[in-house]
Design an enzyme around this catalytic site. Structure first.
Site, PDB file in Angstrom:
ATOM      1  N   ASN A  15       2.806  12.893  -4.271  1.00 45.18           N
ATOM      2  CA  ASN A  15       1.889  11.790  -4.611  1.00 45.18           C
ATOM      3  C   ASN A  15       0.451  12.294  -4.727  1.00 45.18           C
ATOM      4  O   ASN A  15      -0.298  11.838  -5.592  1.00 45.18           O
ATOM      5  CB  ASN A  15       1.999  10.662  -3.586  1.00 45.18           C
ATOM      6  CG  ASN A  15       3.246   9.842  -3.813  1.00 45.18           C
ATOM      7  OD1 ASN A  15       3.328   9.065  -4.751  1.00 45.18           O
ATOM      8  ND2 ASN A  15       4.260  10.055  -2.975  1.00 45.18           N
ATOM      9  N   LEU A 108      -3.200   5.275  11.886  1.00 48.37           N
ATOM     10  CA  LEU A 108      -4.633   5.221  12.157  1.00 48.37           C
ATOM     11  C   LEU A 108      -4.952   4.045  13.072  1.00 48.37           C
ATOM     12  O   LEU A 108      -4.305   3.001  13.009  1.00 48.37           O
ATOM     13  CB  LEU A 108      -5.424   5.091  10.847  1.00 48.37           C
ATOM     14  CG  LEU A 108      -5.326   6.273   9.886  1.00 48.37           C
ATOM     15  CD1 LEU A 108      -6.107   5.977   8.616  1.00 48.37           C
ATOM     16  CD2 LEU A 108      -5.823   7.565  10.530  1.00 48.37           C
ATOM     17  N   ASN A 122      -2.369   2.520   1.739  1.00 47.55           N
ATOM     18  CA  ASN A 122      -1.171   3.235   2.170  1.00 47.55           C
ATOM     19  C   ASN A 122      -0.051   3.007   1.161  1.00 47.55           C
ATOM     20  O   ASN A 122       0.037   1.958   0.521  1.00 47.55           O
ATOM     21  CB  ASN A 122      -0.732   2.709   3.544  1.00 47.55           C
ATOM     22  CG  ASN A 122       0.495   3.430   4.071  1.00 47.55           C
ATOM     23  OD1 ASN A 122       0.593   4.659   3.994  1.00 47.55           O
ATOM     24  ND2 ASN A 122       1.460   2.679   4.586  1.00 47.55           N
ATOM     25  N   HIS A 124       4.054   2.868   0.706  1.00 44.67           N
ATOM     26  CA  HIS A 124       5.290   2.684   1.494  1.00 44.67           C
ATOM     27  C   HIS A 124       6.485   2.606   0.535  1.00 44.67           C
ATOM     28  O   HIS A 124       6.427   1.875  -0.457  1.00 44.67           O
ATOM     29  CB  HIS A 124       5.183   1.400   2.327  1.00 44.67           C
ATOM     30  CG  HIS A 124       6.335   1.229   3.253  1.00 44.67           C
ATOM     31  ND1 HIS A 124       6.442   1.938   4.436  1.00 44.67           N
ATOM     32  CD2 HIS A 124       7.454   0.471   3.162  1.00 44.67           C
ATOM     33  CE1 HIS A 124       7.576   1.611   5.030  1.00 44.67           C
ATOM     34  NE2 HIS A 124       8.214   0.723   4.286  1.00 44.67           N
ATOM     35  N   ASP A 161      -4.390  -2.338   7.739  1.00 42.12           N
ATOM     36  CA  ASP A 161      -5.052  -3.091   8.799  1.00 42.12           C
ATOM     37  C   ASP A 161      -4.547  -2.586  10.145  1.00 42.12           C
ATOM     38  O   ASP A 161      -3.949  -1.514  10.225  1.00 42.12           O
ATOM     39  CB  ASP A 161      -4.847  -4.611   8.603  1.00 42.12           C
ATOM     40  CG  ASP A 161      -3.390  -5.021   8.728  1.00 42.12           C
ATOM     41  OD1 ASP A 161      -2.553  -4.173   9.100  1.00 42.12           O
ATOM     42  OD2 ASP A 161      -3.088  -6.201   8.474  1.00 42.12           O
ATOM     43  N   GLU A 162      -4.755  -3.377  11.213  1.00 49.88           N
ATOM     44  CA  GLU A 162      -4.387  -2.923  12.571  1.00 49.88           C
ATOM     45  C   GLU A 162      -2.877  -2.757  12.746  1.00 49.88           C
ATOM     46  O   GLU A 162      -2.423  -2.014  13.605  1.00 49.88           O
ATOM     47  CB  GLU A 162      -4.888  -3.935  13.621  1.00 49.88           C
ATOM     48  CG  GLU A 162      -6.396  -4.181  13.601  1.00 49.88           C
ATOM     49  CD  GLU A 162      -7.182  -3.139  14.381  1.00 49.88           C
ATOM     50  OE1 GLU A 162      -6.570  -2.420  15.186  1.00 49.88           O
ATOM     51  OE2 GLU A 162      -8.410  -3.032  14.130  1.00 49.88           O
ATOM     52  N   GLY A 163      -2.089  -3.473  11.962  1.00 48.64           N
ATOM     53  CA  GLY A 163      -0.629  -3.411  12.124  1.00 48.64           C
ATOM     54  C   GLY A 163      -0.033  -2.211  11.395  1.00 48.64           C
ATOM     55  O   GLY A 163      -0.742  -1.425  10.772  1.00 48.64           O
ATOM     56  N   HIS A 191      10.451   7.492  -5.601  1.00 49.98           N
ATOM     57  CA  HIS A 191       9.394   8.495  -5.671  1.00 49.98           C
ATOM     58  C   HIS A 191       8.703   8.497  -7.030  1.00 49.98           C
ATOM     59  O   HIS A 191       7.486   8.562  -7.133  1.00 49.98           O
ATOM     60  CB  HIS A 191      10.008   9.880  -5.420  1.00 49.98           C
ATOM     61  CG  HIS A 191       9.330  10.609  -4.312  1.00 49.98           C
ATOM     62  ND1 HIS A 191       9.930  10.844  -3.100  1.00 49.98           N
ATOM     63  CD2 HIS A 191       8.093  11.138  -4.227  1.00 49.98           C
ATOM     64  CE1 HIS A 191       9.091  11.491  -2.334  1.00 49.98           C
ATOM     65  NE2 HIS A 191       7.972  11.685  -2.978  1.00 49.98           N
ATOM     66  N   GLU A 194       6.447   5.687  -7.247  1.00 48.48           N
ATOM     67  CA  GLU A 194       5.267   5.881  -6.378  1.00 48.48           C
ATOM     68  C   GLU A 194       4.171   6.637  -7.113  1.00 48.48           C
ATOM     69  O   GLU A 194       2.989   6.322  -6.971  1.00 48.48           O
ATOM     70  CB  GLU A 194       5.648   6.691  -5.132  1.00 48.48           C
ATOM     71  CG  GLU A 194       6.501   5.925  -4.157  1.00 48.48           C
ATOM     72  CD  GLU A 194       6.850   6.746  -2.922  1.00 48.48           C
ATOM     73  OE1 GLU A 194       7.257   6.164  -1.936  1.00 48.48           O
ATOM     74  OE2 GLU A 194       6.714   7.990  -2.956  1.00 48.48           O
TER      75      GLU A 194
HETATM   76  C1  GRF Z   1       6.758   9.000  -0.015  1.00 48.44           C
HETATM   77  O1  GRF Z   1       8.065   8.578  -0.265  1.00 48.44           O
HETATM   78  C2  GRF Z   1       6.010   7.932   0.717  1.00 48.44           C
HETATM   79  O2  GRF Z   1       6.386   6.654   0.373  1.00 48.44           O
HETATM   80  C3  GRF Z   1       6.382   8.211   2.107  1.00 48.44           C
HETATM   81  O3  GRF Z   1       6.390   9.618   2.195  1.00 48.44           O
HETATM   82  C4  GRF Z   1       6.721  10.158   0.935  1.00 48.44           C
HETATM   83  C5  GRF Z   1       5.706  11.185   0.573  1.00 48.44           C
HETATM   84  O4  GRF Z   1       6.080  11.968  -0.485  1.00 48.44           O
HETATM   85  N1  GRF Z   1       5.528   7.542   3.030  1.00 48.44           N
HETATM   86  P1  GRF Z   1       5.126  13.115  -1.014  1.00 48.44           P
HETATM   87  O5  GRF Z   1       4.693  13.955   0.188  1.00 48.44           O
HETATM   88  O6  GRF Z   1       3.961  12.488  -1.672  1.00 48.44           O
HETATM   89  O7  GRF Z   1       5.939  13.933  -1.956  1.00 48.44           O
END
Ligand code: GRF
Length: 214
Positions: A15, A108, A122, A124, A161-163, A191, A194
């Site tokens: 990413n 964090l 973030n 996810h 946020d805090e959660g 992926h 993402e």
């Molecule tokens: C991603 O799948 C992300 O959603 C998760 O960790 C992975 C990170 O992949 N939290 P990379 O390190 O960016 O290849």
């Protein structure tokens, strides 16, 4: 003024690579994302694990790459806060306007969340609010999605946020769950989404930050 971005990573960094490539091809350039965009640049990358490939990706792109590990000598209750504070100091040092958690596994806490409220995002690998929260990372997310018989999954970019995985959602990209999918096959398709989502979210955030300034 251009938005300095601090990218936090823990692993492979694909990413991060999507962000580096987007910057190189001008996706974050001033005026390119939209007429009001001040532009953005990756100012530094921080990993909470030593030796991960993400650090190499950053260095190859000429971006300062730092490692800040959690201090295991500290009691668990203090560990997150202490690491968060070190990251806050780095964010200040690089005058970061945006902090991006791109596959960052530490949570964090404390002052950074207040000082950077609305400016930490973030990534996810599921469609929040489902399949998030403590312990929901890596293949566990996809296994749980499959076990629940979901017809679709995807990824979410949200404000921190805090959660844990609870902040307002910025954007999501969906995929269909195929019969015979495994956690690995699902992870792989998500992926790819993402890599698109994180770039779109950063473009959006650069625009929003500029709007706030005015
Ligand atoms: C991603 O799948 C992300 O959603 C998760 O960790 C992975 C990170 O992949 N939290 P990379 O390190 O960016 O290849």
């Amino acid at each position: 003024m251009s938005v300095n971005m601090l990218v936090l990573v823990s692993g492979n960094g694909s990413n991060l690579q999507a962000l580096i490539d987007a910057e190189k091809t001008g996706r974050f350039s001033a005026g390119r994302a939209n007429n009001y965009s001040p532009g953005g640049r990756i100012a530094a990358v921080v990993s909470d694990r030593p030796g991960v490939y993400a650090l190499q990706r950053a260095r190859s792109a000429g971006i300062p790459a730092l490692t800040e590990e959690p201090d295991r000598g500290l009691p668990k209750t203090e560990r997150r806060g202490e690491l968060s504070f070190r990251i806050l100091r780095i964010a200040r040092e690089y005058q970061a306007g945006l902090v991006i958690l791109a596959g960052f596994l530490s949570i964090l806490q404390g002052e950074i969340l207040r000082e950077y409220e609305g400016r930490i995002i973030n990534l996810h690998p599921a469609l929040l609010p489902k399949y998030g929260g403590p312990g929901m990372y890596g293949s566990r997310v996809h296994e749980t999605v499959l076990a629940a018989g979901e017809k679709e999954s995807g990824c979410t970019i949200h404000l921190v946020d805090e959660g844990t995985d609870t902040g307002p959602v910025l954007l999501q990209r969906k995929i269909l769950v195929h019969p015979g999918d495994t956690a690995e096959s699902l992870a792989e398709r998500i992926h790819r989404e993402e890599h698109i989502a994180i770039v779109e979210a950063v473009v959006l955030m650069i625009f929003k930050l500029k709007e706030k300034e005015n």
